[in-house]
Design an enzyme around this catalytic site. Structure first.
Site, PDB file in Angstrom:
ATOM      1  N   HIS A  91       1.018   4.166   3.019  1.00 29.13           N
ATOM      2  CA  HIS A  91       2.395   4.156   3.522  1.00 29.13           C
ATOM      3  C   HIS A  91       2.424   3.794   5.004  1.00 29.13           C
ATOM      4  O   HIS A  91       1.440   3.995   5.736  1.00 29.13           O
ATOM      5  CB  HIS A  91       3.083   5.502   3.298  1.00 29.13           C
ATOM      6  CG  HIS A  91       2.640   6.573   4.249  1.00 29.13           C
ATOM      7  ND1 HIS A  91       3.201   6.738   5.494  1.00 29.13           N
ATOM      8  CD2 HIS A  91       1.685   7.529   4.136  1.00 29.13           C
ATOM      9  CE1 HIS A  91       2.620   7.761   6.104  1.00 29.13           C
ATOM     10  NE2 HIS A  91       1.692   8.254   5.311  1.00 29.13           N
ATOM     11  N   CYS A  92       3.560   3.245   5.415  1.00 33.72           N
ATOM     12  CA  CYS A  92       3.852   3.050   6.835  1.00 33.72           C
ATOM     13  C   CYS A  92       5.137   3.819   7.121  1.00 33.72           C
ATOM     14  O   CYS A  92       5.376   4.860   6.503  1.00 33.72           O
ATOM     15  CB  CYS A  92       3.960   1.569   7.193  1.00 33.72           C
ATOM     16  SG  CYS A  92       5.205   0.637   6.275  1.00 33.72           S
ATOM     17  N   TRP A  93       5.955   3.346   8.053  1.00 29.74           N
ATOM     18  CA  TRP A  93       7.167   4.087   8.399  1.00 29.74           C
ATOM     19  C   TRP A  93       8.242   3.970   7.317  1.00 29.74           C
ATOM     20  O   TRP A  93       8.769   4.969   6.828  1.00 29.74           O
ATOM     21  CB  TRP A  93       7.696   3.613   9.754  1.00 29.74           C
ATOM     22  CG  TRP A  93       9.104   4.039  10.075  1.00 29.74           C
ATOM     23  CD1 TRP A  93      10.160   3.244  10.385  1.00 29.74           C
ATOM     24  CD2 TRP A  93       9.616   5.374  10.129  1.00 29.74           C
ATOM     25  NE1 TRP A  93      11.298   3.992  10.616  1.00 29.74           N
ATOM     26  CE2 TRP A  93      10.989   5.300  10.467  1.00 29.74           C
ATOM     27  CE3 TRP A  93       9.057   6.635   9.900  1.00 29.74           C
ATOM     28  CZ2 TRP A  93      11.804   6.428  10.597  1.00 29.74           C
ATOM     29  CZ3 TRP A  93       9.872   7.761  10.020  1.00 29.74           C
ATOM     30  CH2 TRP A  93      11.225   7.654  10.373  1.00 29.74           C
ATOM     31  N   SER A  99       2.608  -1.698   5.554  1.00 32.59           N
ATOM     32  CA  SER A  99       1.908  -1.170   4.376  1.00 32.59           C
ATOM     33  C   SER A  99       1.683  -2.266   3.333  1.00 32.59           C
ATOM     34  O   SER A  99       0.629  -2.306   2.682  1.00 32.59           O
ATOM     35  CB  SER A  99       2.670   0.007   3.771  1.00 32.59           C
ATOM     36  OG  SER A  99       4.007  -0.327   3.494  1.00 32.59           O
ATOM     37  N   TYR A 120       7.001   6.806   5.094  1.00 34.28           N
ATOM     38  CA  TYR A 120       7.054   8.142   5.704  1.00 34.28           C
ATOM     39  C   TYR A 120       8.496   8.609   5.879  1.00 34.28           C
ATOM     40  O   TYR A 120       8.799   9.793   5.769  1.00 34.28           O
ATOM     41  CB  TYR A 120       6.321   8.093   7.045  1.00 34.28           C
ATOM     42  CG  TYR A 120       6.339   9.379   7.834  1.00 34.28           C
ATOM     43  CD1 TYR A 120       5.624  10.493   7.400  1.00 34.28           C
ATOM     44  CD2 TYR A 120       7.049   9.479   9.037  1.00 34.28           C
ATOM     45  CE1 TYR A 120       5.626  11.662   8.132  1.00 34.28           C
ATOM     46  CE2 TYR A 120       7.049  10.638   9.768  1.00 34.28           C
ATOM     47  CZ  TYR A 120       6.339  11.739   9.322  1.00 34.28           C
ATOM     48  OH  TYR A 120       6.343  12.908  10.058  1.00 34.28           O
TER      49      TYR A 120
END
Length: 339
Positions: A91-93, A99, A120
């Site tokens: 995952h990223c933001w 991602s 996230y």
């Protein structure tokens, strides 16, 4: 197909989690168990951000690829170590470009991966929704030194559900609460940790929580959770000042004197100059019991004023001699359950 937060949280029990955000984002707050492998580190993220503002998205993307390129072998090597032959969760933001690109790079190295839909940010939203659920909270109250945390943990030993806020916050709540404790998490990480604890509980059953203010040291309780606490019933522990002094001496007697004195300066105005001077003299003379007895003059006054404002929520007051927390916890649970 990207994973929902619910599926992601189930799979993480058997799959490594890779958080590809920058180190700074990760330190501010992250998912429990995640390992940080930044696709763009702090410096690179700042450069890409500047490129986006000045030249637009296309140039920011090109700049990102230029910066990732020299680090790609290192990133893949680190990811292979984390994966250890397993599929990874990434995952990223917001579950976007970072991602997605990371998964493509990992795929080229034969590392299987699945994305968290919404990243996230979606996890955080899921946590906020947990704080809005109708939790059956019962608060344990009492003057400073009553042993509320000890009784709370004794309830857990008996199989009761608890939320140990002070343990999660690495702070005992008072001006002296940071002494002999680990550094506090950020408020964001504290919220994540609290959500993770709630996620494990059966919300149809009672949950015991120590009565706290909206802040525990430097961290803030989630607003919705705090509102719930403010309307929850309170079970009051009644412990004599003499016993509380003894308990606090045992708790803080080994604290560094200079650090204890520094903590005292935080409440000098509320304590009063005369009381502060007397407490300081006793501390420097090695009289910890005398020091704490003076400090409780302030803390008891503050707490009694606070409990008076919420006396309509006090459902039970039970005396304790401070000796057997397990037996007292059983009595507390039984007496309240009989009402």
């Amino acid at each position: 197909m990207p994973l929902s937060v619910e599926d992601f949280l189930v799979l993480r029990a058997s799959h490594p989690i890779v958080d590809v955000r920058s180190e700074g984002e990760f330190e501010q707050g992250h998912i429990l168990g995640a390992i940080n492998v930044p696709l763009l580190n702090n410096e690179a993220r700042a450069i890409v951000g500047t490129a986006y503002k000045k030249k637009g998205q296309a140039e920011a993307i090109r700049e990102g690829f230029r910066l990732v390129g020299p680090r790609l072998a290192e990133i893949i090597q680190q990811t292979e170590t984390i994966a250890a032959g397993k599929e990874i969760l990434v995952h990223c933001w917001r579950g976007g470009m970072r991602s997605s690109n990371f998964c493509q790079f990992a795929g080229m190295a034969k590392i299987k991966s699945q994305l968290l839909k919404g990243g996230y940010k979606a996890y955080r939203q899921f946590g906020f929704e947990a704080f809005q659920k109708p939790l059956q909270i019962t608060l344990i109250g009492g003057c400073t030194g009553s042993g509320k945390s000890e009784v709370l943990r004794a309830l857990a030993v008996q199989g009761e559900q608890i939320l140990d806020l002070e343990k999660m916050a690495h702070h005992k709540g008072s001006a002296f609460g940071s002494l002999m404790q680990l550094p506090q998490p950020t408020t964001e990480q504290f919220h994540n940790n609290l959500f993770e604890e709630i996620f494990k509980l059966d919300i149809s059953r009672p949950i015991w929580v120590e009565d706290e203010s909206i802040t525990i040291g430097k961290v803030f309780l989630p607003p919705d959770f705090w509102l719930l606490m403010k309307s929850s019933p309170i079970l009051q522990m009644n412990v004599t000042k003499e016993v509380r002094v003894q308990r606090l001496v045992a708790e803080y007697g080994h604290a560094d004197r200079a650090e204890f004195l520094e903590a005292m300066t935080k409440i000098v105005k509320r304590l009063g100059g005369q009381h502060f001077k007397a407490a300081k003299e006793k501390l420097l003379a090695g009289d910890m019991a005398g020091t704490i007895e003076i400090l409780l003059t302030y803390y008891d006054k503050y707490y009694l004023e606070s409990i008076e404002n919420k006396k309509d929520r006090v459902k039970l007051t039970l005396p304790w001699d401070g000796k057997d927390a397990i037996t007292f916890a059983k009595n507390l649970s039984r007496e309240y359950g009989n009402r």
